[in-house]
Motif scaffolding. Sequence first.
Motif, PDB file in Angstrom:
ATOM      1  N   SER A   1      -9.763   3.167  -0.338  1.00  0.00           N
ATOM      2  CA  SER A   1      -8.359   3.225   0.073  1.00  0.00           C
ATOM      3  C   SER A   1      -7.481   3.202  -1.173  1.00  0.00           C
ATOM      4  O   SER A   1      -7.961   3.412  -2.280  1.00  0.00           O
ATOM      5  CB  SER A   1      -8.052   2.028   0.968  1.00  0.00           C
ATOM      6  OG  SER A   1      -8.337   0.830   0.250  1.00  0.00           O
TER       7      SER A   1
ATOM      8  N   ASN B   1      -8.470  -1.878   6.488  1.00  0.00           N
ATOM      9  CA  ASN B   1      -7.373  -2.616   5.862  1.00  0.00           C
ATOM     10  C   ASN B   1      -7.516  -4.089   6.280  1.00  0.00           C
ATOM     11  O   ASN B   1      -7.474  -4.384   7.474  1.00  0.00           O
ATOM     12  CB  ASN B   1      -6.040  -2.053   6.377  1.00  0.00           C
ATOM     13  CG  ASN B   1      -4.830  -2.764   5.820  1.00  0.00           C
ATOM     14  OD1 ASN B   1      -4.924  -3.572   4.906  1.00  0.00           O
ATOM     15  ND2 ASN B   1      -3.661  -2.469   6.383  1.00  0.00           N
ATOM     16  N   PRO B   2      -7.789  -5.019   5.327  1.00  0.00           N
ATOM     17  CA  PRO B   2      -7.470  -4.953   3.899  1.00  0.00           C
ATOM     18  C   PRO B   2      -8.651  -4.830   2.949  1.00  0.00           C
ATOM     19  O   PRO B   2      -8.450  -4.923   1.733  1.00  0.00           O
ATOM     20  CB  PRO B   2      -6.801  -6.311   3.681  1.00  0.00           C
ATOM     21  CG  PRO B   2      -7.601  -7.239   4.557  1.00  0.00           C
ATOM     22  CD  PRO B   2      -7.954  -6.425   5.776  1.00  0.00           C
TER      23      PRO B   2
ATOM     24  N   ASN C   1       0.813  -1.224   0.000  1.00  0.00           N
ATOM     25  CA  ASN C   1       0.000   0.000   0.000  1.00  0.00           C
ATOM     26  C   ASN C   1       0.842   1.268   0.000  1.00  0.00           C
ATOM     27  O   ASN C   1       0.466   2.293   0.576  1.00  0.00           O
ATOM     28  CB  ASN C   1      -0.958   0.022   1.193  1.00  0.00           C
ATOM     29  CG  ASN C   1      -1.914  -1.146   1.185  1.00  0.00           C
ATOM     30  OD1 ASN C   1      -2.125  -1.781   0.159  1.00  0.00           O
ATOM     31  ND2 ASN C   1      -2.504  -1.443   2.324  1.00  0.00           N
TER      32      ASN C   1
END
Length: 359
Positions: free
Chosen positions: A293, A154-155, A29
């Motif tokens: 995200s 996350n995730p 990320n």
Amino acid sequence: MKLRPEILASPVYRQGRPASDDAFKLSSNENPFAPLPAVLAAVTAELEINRYPDATAASLRGALAARLGTTADEVIIGSGSVALLQQFILAAAGPGDEVAYAWRSFEAYPTMVTVAGATSVQVPNRADGGHDLEALAAAITPRTRVAIVCSPNNPTGVTVTAEEFATFMDAVPSDLLVLLDEAYAEFVRDPEAVDGRTLVGRYPNLVILRTFSKAYGLAGLRVGWATGPEAILDAARATAIPLAVTGVAQAAAHASLQAEAELLERVEAIARRRGTLIAALREQGWNIPASESNFIWLALGEHTFDAAERFFDAGLVTRPFAGDGVRISIGEEESLAPLLAQAAEILSDLPAGHPARAA
């Protein structure tokens, strides 16, 4: 050697596999853009590495406080938001206490709770990959000392809405420490998502955490921040490793704030790239959570490691989570074509009715 058995039994945090020069690293990320010249200049100017940094990061705290409309004492700096999470958990929870959070979520949460000597209470996510905050609130007991809310999660990349979060805060005890982990907040485009900056000063038990690692591209320098009531932050300061945030990291964060407009143009490019990727995967027939995200989630279940190996063989380093799925960071524009080609092949081999297939 007498070591704590619960520590020996805890999984060690492991980075994604290293990427070769001709592969795309989509496992951690990270921001795929190179640092801005102004940030590099600030780093170079601060290379007086024989001296200790300012342990309080007073200048950076002041700059952030001015933006948040709070005081510098209500801002804390740490070596990444993950270090701050650990500090707050250590400050609030110990043996016999509980820390509640959604699962699956950030993989470091269970280990941090174990290190504190506390017990994890993991509340399953909804089918769409989002937090079930009603169930999380119901899991709070007199032993619960901390609740963690990760948005975007996350995730899976799914956000908590502002309305959901307000309802949650009204439902939990006012003396329960709530940590709102917003490591990916800058990538959010959903107007209904919670935004911790709008909650500053509203709740006496809320701490909001963010990082310079993702959107600001400083993952290699480790600097994050949190804001909340001064008394809670002082407790976290007492659990910190002294001088953990380097002067170089503080200088880079300062320069990043000053270059924020240019940096956020890059964030917008990543958000557009994310939208393109999600649309293309859904067109192929994937069931993809609504990520806000800089990554997407493929809920591959028992096919997780096979898929990760196939991506790897195609020059794409992804992040598998055993038995759950594969997280894929939004990387360079050039990574999209091979990613989509391999994803189509993987999907074609999934059995009918698999959850990763769109209904």
